[in-house]
Design a protein around this motif. Structure first.
Motif, PDB file in Angstrom:
ATOM      1  N   ASP A   1     -10.076   0.324  -2.496  1.00  0.00           N
ATOM      2  CA  ASP A   1      -8.942  -0.569  -2.246  1.00  0.00           C
ATOM      3  C   ASP A   1      -9.374  -1.997  -2.561  1.00  0.00           C
ATOM      4  O   ASP A   1     -10.349  -2.506  -2.001  1.00  0.00           O
ATOM      5  CB  ASP A   1      -8.497  -0.459  -0.793  1.00  0.00           C
TER       6      ASP A   1
ATOM      7  N   ALA B   1      -7.591   0.727  -6.329  1.00  0.00           N
ATOM      8  CA  ALA B   1      -6.224   0.394  -5.952  1.00  0.00           C
ATOM      9  C   ALA B   1      -6.105  -1.095  -5.753  1.00  0.00           C
ATOM     10  O   ALA B   1      -6.894  -1.712  -5.055  1.00  0.00           O
ATOM     11  CB  ALA B   1      -5.848   1.110  -4.648  1.00  0.00           C
TER      12      ALA B   1
ATOM     13  N   MET C   1      -1.317   4.394  -3.420  1.00  0.00           N
ATOM     14  CA  MET C   1      -1.331   2.971  -3.752  1.00  0.00           C
ATOM     15  C   MET C   1      -0.157   2.580  -4.651  1.00  0.00           C
ATOM     16  O   MET C   1       0.510   3.445  -5.246  1.00  0.00           O
ATOM     17  CB  MET C   1      -2.660   2.597  -4.428  1.00  0.00           C
ATOM     18  N   ARG C   2       0.092   1.285  -4.758  1.00  0.00           N
ATOM     19  CA  ARG C   2       1.155   0.788  -5.619  1.00  0.00           C
ATOM     20  C   ARG C   2       0.691   0.672  -7.064  1.00  0.00           C
ATOM     21  O   ARG C   2       1.433   0.986  -8.003  1.00  0.00           O
ATOM     22  CB  ARG C   2       1.625  -0.585  -5.129  1.00  0.00           C
TER      23      ARG C   2
ATOM     24  N   LEU D   1     -11.224   4.597  -0.779  1.00  0.00           N
ATOM     25  CA  LEU D   1     -10.091   5.485  -0.534  1.00  0.00           C
ATOM     26  C   LEU D   1     -10.444   6.940  -0.789  1.00  0.00           C
ATOM     27  O   LEU D   1      -9.972   7.833  -0.085  1.00  0.00           O
ATOM     28  CB  LEU D   1      -8.910   5.083  -1.410  1.00  0.00           C
TER      29      LEU D   1
ATOM     30  N   ALA E   1      -4.102  -4.593  -4.522  1.00  0.00           N
ATOM     31  CA  ALA E   1      -3.264  -4.987  -3.398  1.00  0.00           C
ATOM     32  C   ALA E   1      -2.974  -6.464  -3.522  1.00  0.00           C
ATOM     33  O   ALA E   1      -3.659  -7.191  -4.232  1.00  0.00           O
ATOM     34  CB  ALA E   1      -3.975  -4.691  -2.076  1.00  0.00           C
TER      35      ALA E   1
ATOM     36  N   GLN F   1      -0.285  -0.674  -1.187  1.00  0.00           N
ATOM     37  CA  GLN F   1      -1.479  -0.335  -0.429  1.00  0.00           C
ATOM     38  C   GLN F   1      -2.211  -1.610  -0.048  1.00  0.00           C
ATOM     39  O   GLN F   1      -2.478  -2.477  -0.883  1.00  0.00           O
ATOM     40  CB  GLN F   1      -2.404   0.531  -1.292  1.00  0.00           C
TER      41      GLN F   1
END
Length: 419
Positions: free
Chosen positions: A21, A359, A73-74, A28, A361, A417
């Motif tokens: 992340d 991921a 996650m995005r 993750l 953020a 995320q």
């Protein structure tokens, strides 16, 4: 270098795929195996990242803390390795609402966080353990890692999890000033973590996508046939010969998942030669086919089953004679994998170091974190009351231009995320 638990034979150096992340620096997901880099290793790592790791402490009682970091996650930033350039990965991310970004070539700073984690893990575990393969060739001298390898597969499996959960996540991060676990706990509420509602459907989404023709004989894949009463019902409804999309788990070709033409239903279909194919990987199947053609002179499921049994005996003989030269390929054939993710019931909730997803953020958390404390005192994340996860139902869909506007709307309305 690791040792086989059963024979004590050095097996070689496993491959590692990891997902981090970006905001909290929490890991993750991890996947470690002797399978070379491929979509299979990427999919296994992502599955580990998406689902809660409720099985961790039951399997490894010596792990002291919970591994809270997980969720869909995005955005996903990946390397330009061949394993990340696949239609299957793009289709899976599209169905889950994940936007993929490919890091430009020769730009290591795009992957600095995962690179640093892998280096720290390598120094913390491998280079402090007899059996390491030194990153600097000049350090080797007369040291033979195969002779000095003392870490068994099961021990390395436990070491990796303990190091990530009880050391890396709990140690104050130099940039963050707090442990990654504390940063995760302060920047996202458990009920905001996106989790697929059905692990079985997630397996279908993460499976390797392919197209086949459904006929009266069923579906043919690599010389094997798959059929079931449900597929007969599809043919009666849509036509005698039907183009269908299938999803394949390359680590087990005993079953495939067939999607209905409208993509609203999926069917788990067994191989008609289930005794041979159950638990067999696609690579093992190719080995059996070649062996049968060269040594048996036939190419059919019965000869492949005979070849499978002959190869098993040969492997036992190889291990009995402690032949190191072929140990790594034998380990791959036996599907010796570390950190194999267990299958979750539907009702419940390798490679080069540059080839790892992470991921992304946003820069700031959506609500204020707790008051800063002395990093030396931040040894574990604060306890939070247990709340229900935010479950969602992924939709299996095609990546067509007409869907781009809908995908953009979904992405804007969806929490990222690390929020």
């Amino acid at each position: 270098m690791v040792l086989d638990d059963r024979t004590g034979l050095p097996l070689g150096r496993p491959f590692v795929t990891g997902c981090i992340d970006d905001y909290s620096r929490c890991i993750l997901g991890l996947f470690i195996s002797f399978e070379p880099p491929s979509y299979l290793t990427v999919a296994r790592c992502l599955r580990d990242a998406f689902l809660p790791k409720t099985w961790l402490q039951e399997r490894y009682p010596r792990v002291s803390h919970c591994w809270e970091a997980h969720g869909v996650m995005r955005e996903l930033v990946v390397d330009n390795g061949a394993e990340f350039h696949s239609d299957s990965l793009e289709a899976a991310c599209w169905s889950l609402g994940i936007e993929i970004h490919y890091a430009p070539r020769k730009t290591g700073w795009f992957k600095a966080k995962i690179e640093r984690f892998l280096g720290s893990m390598n120094r913390g575990i491998a280079h402090g353990t007899p059996g390491t393969t030194f990153s600097n060739i000049f350090e080797k001298d007369e040291y033979d890692p195969s002779k000095h390898a003392v870490v068994r597969l099961s021990v390395l499996q436990e070491m990796m999890r303990i190091w990530v959960v009880d050391y890396y996540h709990q140690k104050p991060h130099r940039t963050l000033g707090v442990p990654p676990a504390s940063m995760w706990a302060s920047c996202i509420r458990p009920e905001d973590i996106l989790v697929p509602d059905d692990p079985a459907r997630l397996d279908a989404i993460l499976g390797r996508a392919d197209g086949r023709v459904l006929s009266h004989r069923g579906i043919e894949l690599d010389g094997l046939f798959y059929n079931s009463p449900e597929l007969t019902g599809l043919r009666m409804r849509y036509g005698d010969r039907l183009d269908v999309e299938i999803r394949i788990d390359d680590s087990n070709i005993g079953e495939i998942i067939v999607l209905a033409p409208d993509k609203t239903r999926m069917f788990e279909v067994r191989c008609l030669s289930f005794e041979y194919a159950d638990g067999l990987s696609r690579w093992q199947h190719q080995v059996c086919k070649r062996f049968a053609a060269h040594h048996i002179g036939a190419s059919n499921p019965m000869s492949w089953l005979e070849a499978k049994e002959m190869i098993a005996r040969i492997i036992d003989e190889e291990f009995a004679h402690k032949r190191r030269k072929s140990a790594k390929r034998l380990a791959r054939y036996q599907s010796v994998e570390i950190a194999q993710l267990p299958k979750a019931p539907p009702s419940s909730t390798k490679q080069e170091t540059e080839a790892f997803p992470r991921a992304e953020a946003p820069e700031q958390p959506p609500f204020p974190a707790s008051e800063p404390k002395d990093p030396a005192e931040e040894t574990s994340p604060p306890e939070l009351p247990l709340k229900a996860k935010k479950r969602f139902a992924p939709v299996i869909r095609d990546r067509s231009p007409a869907m781009s506007e809908e995908f953009a709307d979904d992405k804007q309305s969806r929490p990222a995320q690390g929020d």
